[in-house]
Design an enzyme around this catalytic site. Structure first.
Site, PDB file in Angstrom:
ATOM      1  N   TYR A 131       3.159 -40.042 -37.848  1.00 12.56           N
ATOM      2  CA  TYR A 131       1.723 -39.845 -38.026  1.00 12.56           C
ATOM      3  C   TYR A 131       1.433 -39.090 -39.308  1.00 12.56           C
ATOM      4  CZ  TYR A 131       2.016 -34.889 -36.610  1.00 12.56           C
ATOM      5  OH  TYR A 131       2.305 -33.553 -36.562  1.00 12.56           O
ATOM      6  N   LYS A 149       7.763 -37.017 -40.126  1.00  9.36           N
ATOM      7  CA  LYS A 149       6.605 -36.526 -39.355  1.00  9.36           C
ATOM      8  C   LYS A 149       6.444 -37.366 -38.088  1.00  9.36           C
ATOM      9  CE  LYS A 149       1.928 -34.805 -40.304  1.00  9.36           C
ATOM     10  NZ  LYS A 149       2.084 -33.474 -39.734  1.00  9.36           N
ATOM     11  N   GLU A 169       9.552 -22.828 -40.637  1.00 10.68           N
ATOM     12  CA  GLU A 169       8.121 -23.050 -40.871  1.00 10.68           C
ATOM     13  C   GLU A 169       7.396 -22.583 -39.617  1.00 10.68           C
ATOM     14  OE1 GLU A 169       7.281 -27.306 -41.255  1.00 10.68           O
ATOM     15  OE2 GLU A 169       8.981 -27.753 -39.952  1.00 10.68           O
ATOM     16  N   LEU A 215       9.100 -29.782 -42.464  1.00 11.57           N
ATOM     17  CA  LEU A 215       8.221 -30.834 -42.981  1.00 11.57           C
ATOM     18  C   LEU A 215       7.854 -30.515 -44.434  1.00 11.57           C
ATOM     19  CD1 LEU A 215       6.732 -33.428 -41.960  1.00 11.57           C
ATOM     20  CD2 LEU A 215       4.691 -32.007 -41.964  1.00 11.57           C
TER      21      LEU A 215
HETATM   22  N1  PDD Z   1       0.708 -30.467 -39.186  1.00  8.17           N
HETATM   23  N2  PDD Z   1       4.942 -28.214 -40.819  1.00  8.17           N
HETATM   24  C1  PDD Z   1       4.675 -28.819 -39.655  1.00  8.17           C
HETATM   25  C2  PDD Z   1       5.669 -28.729 -38.566  1.00  8.17           C
HETATM   26  C3  PDD Z   1       3.464 -29.526 -39.483  1.00  8.17           C
HETATM   27  O1  PDD Z   1       3.203 -30.135 -38.307  1.00  8.17           O
HETATM   28  C4  PDD Z   1       2.528 -29.558 -40.551  1.00  8.17           C
HETATM   29  C5  PDD Z   1       1.230 -30.301 -40.454  1.00  8.17           C
HETATM   30  C6  PDD Z   1       2.858 -28.903 -41.752  1.00  8.17           C
HETATM   31  C7  PDD Z   1       1.937 -28.914 -42.945  1.00  8.17           C
HETATM   32  O2  PDD Z   1       1.921 -30.183 -43.566  1.00  8.17           O
HETATM   33  P1  PDD Z   1       0.630 -30.690 -44.355  1.00  8.17           P
HETATM   34  O3  PDD Z   1       0.324 -29.641 -45.356  1.00  8.17           O
HETATM   35  O4  PDD Z   1       1.065 -31.937 -44.978  1.00  8.17           O
HETATM   36  O5  PDD Z   1      -0.479 -30.848 -43.349  1.00  8.17           O
HETATM   37  C8  PDD Z   1       4.075 -28.245 -41.855  1.00  8.17           C
HETATM   38  C9  PDD Z   1      -0.477 -31.285 -39.008  1.00  8.17           C
HETATM   39  C10 PDD Z   1      -1.687 -30.722 -39.676  1.00  8.17           C
HETATM   40  C11 PDD Z   1      -0.672 -31.586 -37.524  1.00  8.17           C
HETATM   41  O6  PDD Z   1       0.331 -31.876 -36.897  1.00  8.17           O
HETATM   42  O7  PDD Z   1      -1.797 -31.573 -37.035  1.00  8.17           O
END
Ligand code: PDD
Length: 292
Positions: A33, A148, A180, A205
């Site tokens: 996703y 992801k 993270e 991620l």
């Molecule tokens: N989550 N690390 C993890 C484990 C994440 O699930 C996310 C993002 C990030 C940040 O990635 P980005 O900057 O590309 O959004 C880091 C999204 C927002 C979610 O699962 O809703």
């Protein structure tokens, strides 16, 4: 108001949207996703999200026939049909529908593509004002966190554990170092004002917001170091914060009940948040001028 959602080529009212019980996303979490923020009715960092979508698809040998323009069009149509000013577009691709079997179905099996919008106050966020309280937990996720995928049970459990302990979120720790946060990237600022965040690998991620904030910081002559850090180093840091598409930048004010800095949102986190919002809104308005 009922939303219009996208399911395999069609825009339908959410109450009529459905996928098969044999979908591999449902049975095996065999899907990936993306979440893209929408500010002022425009997409933030769309190119980065689509590039990472392709990376996730490649790593899992999934094939999407839609090109990037078609994906952008789906996002824009959903924003328009749902009159979304601020919030997010969620896009999910799964390996499609097949009899339950651990082995992948034939590569000609069409993927399932679902997308929807969700409203969220991103700019005027109470959490950005107050700052997050986080706890640390062991990182018990699988070894390919750079993909992801929709298998998000451990991050959900971590979030619930944080809530149970009166906190907002969890920072995940492996071999003594923070990987993270449960759904965002973790950062600290040391006493020389250097920004520190974990280097990219399969352990975390590769955040699109992480990359954008890193670029902004460097443009503003801030030093950035990519390396791991311990919870103790984070507790003793000048500031801490997280980045993600839906939080942009949220300051972190305590870790395991120890205040970071003076226990209020740090100046650098607040400045980066402001710069990122300004950059997003100015890209948005130039796109708007082009009728994009
Ligand atoms: N989550 N690390 C993890 C484990 C994440 O699930 C996310 C993002 C990030 C940040 O990635 P980005 O900057 O590309 O959004 C880091 C999204 C927002 C979610 O699962 O809703």
């Amino acid at each position: 108001m009922s939303r219009t959602v996208y399911v395999n080529g069609q825009y339908v009212p959410e109450s009529e949207a459905s996928i098969s019980v044999f979908d591999r996303g449902f049975l095996f979490a065999d899907g990936i996703y993306e979440v893209t923020a929408v500010l002022n009715g425009r997409l933030m960092d769309f190119e980065g999200h689509v590039a990472r979508l392709h990376r996730s698809l490649n790593e899992l040998n999934m094939h999407l026939t839609l090109n990037d323009n078609a994906l952008r069009d789906i996002h824009r149509q959903l924003i328009e049909k749902n009159d979304l000013q601020e919030g997010l577009v969620y896009l999910q691709v799964t390996r499609g529908v097949a009899d339950r079997d651990f082995a992948y179905p034939d590569a000609s099996t069409p993927v399932t593509l679902v997308a929807f919008t969700q409203q969220k106050a991103i700019i005027d966020s109470p959490l950005a004002e107050r700052g997050l309280r986080v706890i640390s937990l062991p990182d018990m996720r699988w070894g390919r966190r750079d993909i992801k995928t929709v298998q998000l049970l451990y991050p959900s459990m971590a979030k619930m554990e944080a809530k149970k302990r009166g906190a907002d979120d969890a920072w995940l720790v492996e071999s003594g170092l923070v990987t993270e946060a449960s759904s965002s990237n973790a950062w600290i600022v040391d006493h020389d004002n250097t920004l520190i965040t974990r280097e990219l690998s399969r352990s975390l991620l590769h955040g699109i917001t992480r990359r954008a904030v890193m670029q902004l910081a460097r443009q503003h002559d801030m030093k950035v170091e990519e390396r791991g850090f311990t919870i103790k180093e984070a507790q003793n840091a000048r500031e801490a914060f997280v980045t993600s598409a839906t939080s942009l930048v949220y300051p972190v004010i305590s870790i395991d009940q120890r205040s970071v800095g003076d226990g209020t949102p740090g100046d650098i986190a607040k400045a980066l948040r402001r710069l990122y919002i300004e950059a997003g809104l100015s890209v948005s308005s130039s796109e708007a001028e082009q009728g994009a």
